[in-house]
Design an enzyme around this catalytic site. Structure first.
Site, PDB file in Angstrom:
ATOM      1  N   SER A 156       0.695  -1.069   0.016  1.00  0.00           N
ATOM      2  CA  SER A 156      -0.176   0.013   0.220  1.00  0.00           C
ATOM      3  C   SER A 156       0.805   1.322   0.102  1.00  0.00           C
ATOM      4  O   SER A 156       1.920   1.435   0.492  1.00  0.00           O
ATOM      5  CB  SER A 156      -0.755   0.075   1.085  1.00  0.00           C
ATOM      6  OG  SER A 156      -1.502   1.359   1.492  1.00  0.00           O
TER       7      SER A 156
ATOM      8  N   HIS B 285     -13.753  -1.454  -1.189  1.00  0.00           N
ATOM      9  CA  HIS B 285     -12.767  -1.504  -0.400  1.00  0.00           C
ATOM     10  C   HIS B 285     -12.966  -2.145   1.162  1.00  0.00           C
ATOM     11  O   HIS B 285     -12.821  -1.812   1.989  1.00  0.00           O
ATOM     12  CB  HIS B 285     -12.619   0.163  -0.177  1.00  0.00           C
ATOM     13  CG  HIS B 285     -11.280   0.590   0.168  1.00  0.00           C
ATOM     14  ND1 HIS B 285     -10.609   1.380  -0.791  1.00  0.00           N
ATOM     15  CD2 HIS B 285     -10.457   0.678   1.203  1.00  0.00           C
ATOM     16  CE1 HIS B 285      -9.587   1.694  -0.123  1.00  0.00           C
ATOM     17  NE2 HIS B 285      -9.506   1.118   0.895  1.00  0.00           N
TER      18      HIS B 285
ATOM     19  N   LYS C 182      -8.156  -0.353  -9.257  1.00  0.00           N
ATOM     20  CA  LYS C 182      -8.842  -1.039  -8.267  1.00  0.00           C
ATOM     21  C   LYS C 182     -10.203  -0.152  -7.607  1.00  0.00           C
ATOM     22  O   LYS C 182     -10.126   0.941  -7.173  1.00  0.00           O
ATOM     23  CB  LYS C 182      -8.028  -1.322  -7.131  1.00  0.00           C
ATOM     24  CG  LYS C 182      -8.566  -1.743  -5.689  1.00  0.00           C
ATOM     25  CD  LYS C 182      -7.288  -2.102  -4.712  1.00  0.00           C
ATOM     26  CE  LYS C 182      -7.847  -2.727  -3.415  1.00  0.00           C
ATOM     27  NZ  LYS C 182      -8.265  -1.565  -2.362  1.00  0.00           N
TER      28      LYS C 182
HETATM   29  C1  LIG Z   1      -7.137  -2.411   7.682  1.00  0.00           C
HETATM   30  C2  LIG Z   1      -7.249  -2.160   6.029  1.00  0.00           C
HETATM   31  C3  LIG Z   1      -6.502  -1.354   5.538  1.00  0.00           C
HETATM   32  C4  LIG Z   1      -6.627  -1.063   3.860  1.00  0.00           C
HETATM   33  N1  LIG Z   1      -5.761  -0.168   3.395  1.00  0.00           N
HETATM   34  C5  LIG Z   1      -6.081   0.109   1.923  1.00  0.00           C
HETATM   35  C6  LIG Z   1      -4.874   0.753   1.273  1.00  0.00           C
HETATM   36  O1  LIG Z   1      -4.050   1.319   1.905  1.00  0.00           O
HETATM   37  N2  LIG Z   1      -5.035   0.807   0.101  1.00  0.00           N
HETATM   38  C7  LIG Z   1      -6.061   0.134  -0.741  1.00  0.00           C
HETATM   39  O2  LIG Z   1      -6.230   0.442  -1.843  1.00  0.00           O
HETATM   40  N3  LIG Z   1      -6.958  -0.647   0.059  1.00  0.00           N
HETATM   41  C8  LIG Z   1      -6.870  -0.837   1.415  1.00  0.00           C
HETATM   42  N4  LIG Z   1      -7.748  -1.521   1.903  1.00  0.00           N
HETATM   43  C9  LIG Z   1      -8.670  -2.412   1.184  1.00  0.00           C
HETATM   44  C10 LIG Z   1      -8.220  -3.689   0.689  1.00  0.00           C
HETATM   45  O3  LIG Z   1      -7.303  -3.451  -0.187  1.00  0.00           O
HETATM   46  C11 LIG Z   1      -9.280  -4.454   0.178  1.00  0.00           C
HETATM   47  O4  LIG Z   1      -9.794  -3.977  -0.671  1.00  0.00           O
HETATM   48  C12 LIG Z   1     -10.242  -4.850   1.152  1.00  0.00           C
HETATM   49  O5  LIG Z   1      -9.705  -5.279   2.373  1.00  0.00           O
HETATM   50  C13 LIG Z   1     -11.016  -6.074   0.779  1.00  0.00           C
HETATM   51  O6  LIG Z   1     -12.072  -6.703   1.681  1.00  0.00           O
HETATM   52  P1  LIG Z   1     -11.833  -7.762   2.589  1.00  0.00           P
HETATM   53  O7  LIG Z   1     -10.977  -7.198   3.746  1.00  0.00           O
HETATM   54  O8  LIG Z   1     -13.184  -8.072   3.044  1.00  0.00           O
HETATM   55  O9  LIG Z   1     -10.997  -8.849   2.097  1.00  0.00           O
HETATM   56  C14 LIG Z   1      -7.546  -1.871   3.458  1.00  0.00           C
HETATM   57  C15 LIG Z   1      -8.146  -2.758   3.979  1.00  0.00           C
HETATM   58  C16 LIG Z   1      -8.149  -2.737   5.380  1.00  0.00           C
HETATM   59  C17 LIG Z   1      -8.954  -3.874   6.087  1.00  0.00           C
END
Ligand SMILES: Cc1cc2nc3c(=O)[nH]c(=O)nc-3n(C[C@H](O)[C@H](O)[C@H](O)COP(=O)(O)O)c2cc1C
Length: 400
Positions: free
Chosen positions: A130, A294, A270
């Site tokens: 990230s 997300h 994304k």
């Molecule tokens: C704690 C956390 C931090 C995240 N940080 C980012 C990030 O920095 N950039 C991003 O594109 N998505 C971020 N996401 C979203 C994830 O990339 C992803 O889309 C999401 O976790 C998918 O859903 P799931 O947790 O149910 O698998 C984050 C998700 C979580 C849970």
């Protein structure tokens, strides 16, 4: 009856002395890892991972959406050696899965981004770093040399910083650029607001209570370098609650086209949630889309991405990579997504629960669990390969 009389009938499990291994060996699915992480990690940190935006409607809907499908299996097709491997965006992986980008990963465990990337490498899966990581682009590349590394970009107000990050990722041999397009304004994370989550943690009474309650977590954190936004060193200091100021709400598809021209590798957008934005992504040169809300952390009530797969596939055709995240907690979820037309899934929380439960070994455990579940689901579905799963497609599913 005496124990000596039944000794030959039972096997006593050897006691595991290592606490982490003992805890992980008691975890049999992702929910077990979640429960273990919840016991070990201070509430504000656990909630940061576990929570969603506003009323958490999308957060709940994401997992439910995968479970709305019921399988209609084939039988007697010799599934003794199923080939679970996937092929997407130039990766051939033992499992059609990638690790999604997650910010502040060292807050969950000092193993953080490097540990997750090494676990991904051991499983032959891509790891996405990230923009908001606590480890630099270069440090992850050297800690997990040989891993299939992807870099996720949040387009920021500071255009120079965007270019710098992209160029650094290219120089460090990251293979895929993932541009997140659903976070130009940060979602309202209700739990974080209630918990007063800030970096560095503010010593409110509840923070002090959580220190007292989770000494193992704090000892680990205090023994390791302080958490910071590693990729912005030398730029304006940012706090977790202030990250919204970084993002650029004025971005448009032209910004993606510009990045396309700058980035030498494959590019994934994304955050599209339907055919129209997926078509747009392809029209500006993306090689793939990652359908995502997300993980329910941005627009609450956004549609669960799994419901958009079939329409997106129809629109973009067979040659554009379609990945899906948000709500994947079981190998069966991956099978559902592929039967609907996706090439692969990505996970966020599933591996973070592992990280909280047992550091790097916990990420390994999460990936082992998903791999075993996916293989068993394929076998019980009566499919022998991922292409077969894709071609049988919706005939394997019934909406329950
Ligand atoms: C704690 C956390 C931090 C995240 N940080 C980012 C990030 O920095 N950039 C991003 O594109 N998505 C971020 N996401 C979203 C994830 O990339 C992803 O889309 C999401 O976790 C998918 O859903 P799931 O947790 O149910 O698998 C984050 C998700 C979580 C849970």
């Amino acid at each position: 009856m005496r124990v000596s009389e039944i000794r030959d009938l039972i096997r006593v499990k050897p006691v595991e002395l290592d606490a982490t291994r003992r805890r992980l060996s008691a975890c049999h699915d992702i929910d077990d890892l979640r429960a273990t992480g919840r016991r070990l990690i201070p509430r504000p940190v656990f909630d940061y991972v576990d929570g969603g935006a506003d009323e958490e409607v999308s957060l709940r809907a994401n997992t439910r959406a995968f479970r709305q499908f019921r399988f209609q299996p084939r039988t007697l097709v010799n599934v003794s050696e199923p080939d679970t491997s996937g092929a997407f965006l130039g990766s051939v992986t033992p499992l059609p899965l990638a690790l999604a980008p997650t910010g502040y990963t060292r807050m969950m465990h000092p193993a953080g981004e490097s540990g997750a990337a090494r676990a991904a490498r051991r499983h032959g899966l891509p790891y996405t770093l990230s923009t908001m990581a606590n480890t630099t682009i270069e440090d992850v590349a050297s800690a997990a040399g040989g891993a299939d590394l992807w870099f996720q970009l949040y387009i920021q107000r500071d255009a120079g910083l965007n270019k710098e990050l992209v160029d650094r990722a290219a120089a460090a041999k990251y293979r895929v650029l993932v541009v997140t397009v659903d976070c130009f304004v940060t979602g309202h994370r209700s739990r974080d607001r209630r918990n007063g989550l800030v970096i560095p943690p503010e010593l409110t009474l509840s923070t002090l209570a959580s220190i007292a309650g989770k000494p193992g977590y704090w000892t680990r954190m205090l023994r390791n370098p302080a958490i910071e936004f590693a990729n912005f060193a030398g730029h304006a200091a940012v706090t977790i609650e202030g990250t919204g100021q970084l993002f650029n709400p004025a971005i448009t598809w032209d910004d993606i086209a510009e990045l396309r021209a700058r980035w030498p590798g494959r590019l994934v957008v994304k955050g599209p949630l339907g055919p129209s934005d997926a078509r747009h992504a392809v029209s500006v040169g993306a090689d793939g889309v990652q359908l995502s809300n997300h993980g329910g952390r941005q627009l609450d009530r956004a549609v669960p991405p799994v419901h958009t797969i079939a329409a997106v596939r129809d629109t973009v055709g067979p040659d554009v990579a379609v990945l899906v995240d948000s709500g994947v907690r079981h190998g069966s979820d991956i099978a559902v997504a592929l039967a609907l037309g996706a090439d692969a899934c990505a996970i966020g929380r599933a591996y973070l629960y592992g990280l909280m439960a047992g550091g790097e070994a916990g990420v390994d455990k999460a990936l082992d669990i998903l791999a075993a579940q996916f293989k068993r689901t394929m076998q019980l579905l009566g499919v022998r390969s991922v292409p077969e799963l894709r071609s049988l497609g919706p005939s394997l599913l019934v909406k329950g």
